[in-house]
Design a protein around this motif. Structure first.
Motif, PDB file in Angstrom:
ATOM      1  N   UNK A  81      20.249-102.140 139.271  1.00 19.09           N
ATOM      2  CA  UNK A  81      20.516-103.126 138.222  1.00 19.09           C
ATOM      3  C   UNK A  81      19.477-102.970 137.121  1.00 19.09           C
ATOM      4  N   UNK A  82      19.934-102.910 135.876  1.00 22.76           N
ATOM      5  CA  UNK A  82      19.054-102.928 134.716  1.00 22.76           C
ATOM      6  C   UNK A  82      18.971-104.361 134.208  1.00 22.76           C
TER       7      UNK A  82
ATOM      8  N   UNK B  73      26.033 -96.072 141.128  1.00 26.59           N
ATOM      9  CA  UNK B  73      26.039 -95.282 139.900  1.00 26.59           C
ATOM     10  C   UNK B  73      25.824 -96.229 138.733  1.00 26.59           C
ATOM     11  N   UNK B  74      24.996 -95.816 137.764  1.00 27.00           N
ATOM     12  CA  UNK B  74      24.671 -96.700 136.647  1.00 27.00           C
ATOM     13  C   UNK B  74      24.538 -95.888 135.362  1.00 27.00           C
TER      14      UNK B  74
ATOM     15  N   UNK C 206      23.116-106.660 144.011  1.00 24.80           N
ATOM     16  CA  UNK C 206      22.229-107.337 143.083  1.00 24.80           C
ATOM     17  C   UNK C 206      23.062-107.933 141.947  1.00 24.80           C
ATOM     18  N   UNK C 207      22.585-109.021 141.366  1.00 30.94           N
ATOM     19  CA  UNK C 207      23.223-109.625 140.200  1.00 30.94           C
ATOM     20  C   UNK C 207      22.144-110.349 139.407  1.00 30.94           C
ATOM     21  N   UNK C 208      22.476-110.753 138.169  1.00 28.14           N
ATOM     22  CA  UNK C 208      21.481-111.446 137.366  1.00 28.14           C
ATOM     23  C   UNK C 208      22.122-112.490 136.466  1.00 28.14           C
TER      24      UNK C 208
ATOM     25  N   UNK D  18      14.114-103.780 130.257  1.00 30.58           N
ATOM     26  CA  UNK D  18      12.751-103.315 130.499  1.00 30.58           C
ATOM     27  C   UNK D  18      12.533-102.819 131.925  1.00 30.58           C
ATOM     28  N   UNK D  19      13.385-103.271 132.852  1.00 32.48           N
ATOM     29  CA  UNK D  19      13.131-103.016 134.266  1.00 32.48           C
ATOM     30  C   UNK D  19      14.393-102.583 134.982  1.00 32.48           C
ATOM     31  N   UNK D  20      14.262-101.564 135.804  1.00 36.15           N
ATOM     32  CA  UNK D  20      15.324-101.151 136.712  1.00 36.15           C
ATOM     33  C   UNK D  20      14.994-101.705 138.087  1.00 36.15           C
ATOM     34  N   UNK D  21      15.950-102.407 138.691  1.00 35.08           N
ATOM     35  CA  UNK D  21      15.770-102.936 140.041  1.00 35.08           C
ATOM     36  C   UNK D  21      16.609-102.108 141.000  1.00 35.08           C
ATOM     37  N   UNK D  22      16.002-101.692 142.113  1.00 36.34           N
ATOM     38  CA  UNK D  22      16.706-100.935 143.151  1.00 36.34           C
ATOM     39  C   UNK D  22      16.500-101.619 144.486  1.00 36.34           C
TER      40      UNK D  22
END
Length: 292
Positions: free
Chosen positions: A136-137, A94-95, A178-180, A142-146
């Motif tokens: 993850x946004x 959920x995001x 995921x992480x950034x 600019x980008x959504x990662x799934x």
């Protein structure tokens, strides 16, 4: 912290940063004080295991369960406000997305954008024939990662959700988290690796065999200096950033968990929480690392 009757799958920091929420296989949403540590307070009980959780507003929490239902909880008043089926089987991610929408991802391989006022999906995209498990946004928004059980990474435009790029078999099997960092995207999962990708070119740089078994979660400290990883091998590990050097291994002989470690949460730069199949939450005060 003991009190759950099932495996704990999700941790979330409260808005005041003085308490945390936990959600578990027993269907309970519990709030725990951090300063000082104390007994938990049950805020909600569902009739299904809770797999995912997100803070929607100062006083609202979203819960995703094993059956595919999404619940909106007014947690100060312990009140269920909304409930609707969102996915076939489990809701794994959920995001919060905007003031009026949020995203969900589930076992049906669907990504859905929900209207908060109407509490129903506005649009859905079928990304995978297997489960989607992480969203993850990117920091530039600019980008959504799934990512999910297919082992692929999907990069979608954050405005119109068009597919910008797909990396097939980014992992040999399921991606669970995921992480950034400011410079990198990290992914990890069933193959026990965490992989590091440049966010501009989306090309892999050297990956790491992080654990013996599945990596269930990754969490980066607020100051960006440390990465924590949690695994089905019953350990959690602390890595330095940006060089990904292993600093600490925390296992059962060192006072750690006796079963799979499922979720991690940094309450601040020194305080790390871990949650496990053993139904416990452990609070770690990382003074030695903080002093390095």
């Amino acid at each position: 912290m003991l009190g759950h009757k099932g495996a704990i799958y999700s941790l979330l920091l409260a808005p005041d940063k003085q308490s945390v929420f936990s959600a578990a296989g027993d269907g309970y949403l519990v709030q725990w004080p951090l300063s000082p540590l104390g007994d938990g307070q049950v805020l909600a009980q569902l009739d299904a295991p809770i797999f995912s959780m997100a803070l929607l507003q100062e006083d609202r929490i979203l819960l995703g369960d094993q059956h595919g239902d999404i619940h909106l909880i007014d947690y100060p008043n312990k009140q269920l406000l909304q409930q609707r089926r969102g996915h076939d089987k489990g809701v794994f991610a959920l995001l919060p997305w905007s003031n009026s929408s949020f995203l969900s991802a589930g076992a049906d391989g669907q990504l859905s954008r929900w209207s908060i006022p109407k509490f129903r999906p506005e649009a859905s995209w079928k990304l995978s024939h297997k489960s989607l498990r992480a969203l993850l946004l990117t920091t530039d928004q600019s980008t959504l990662v799934a990512a999910g059980s297919q082992g692929h990474l999907f990069f979608l435009d954050a405005q119109d959700f068009s597919l910008q790029k797909e990396i097939p078999q980014a992992h040999q099997s399921s991606i669970f988290c995921l992480a950034q960092t400011p410079n990198y995207l990290l992914s990890a999962g069933r193959d026990a690796f965490f992989r590091v990708w440049t966010k501009k070119e989306k090309e892999e740089i050297p990956s790491h065999a992080a654990h013996l078994f599945t990596v269930n979660d990754l969490a980066i400290s607020p100051n960006g200096r440390y990465l924590a990883s949690a695994s089905r091998d019953k350990t959690l590990k602390i890595w330095s950033l940006p060089d990904f050097r292993l600093l600490k291994v925390i296992d059962a002989p060192r006072g750690g968990h006796i079963n799979s470690v499922n979720a991690l949460l940094w309450a601040n730069d020194q305080l790390l929480l871990s949650a496990s199949d053993d139904r416990s939450i452990i609070v770690w005060e990382l003074l030695e690392i903080a002093a390095d």
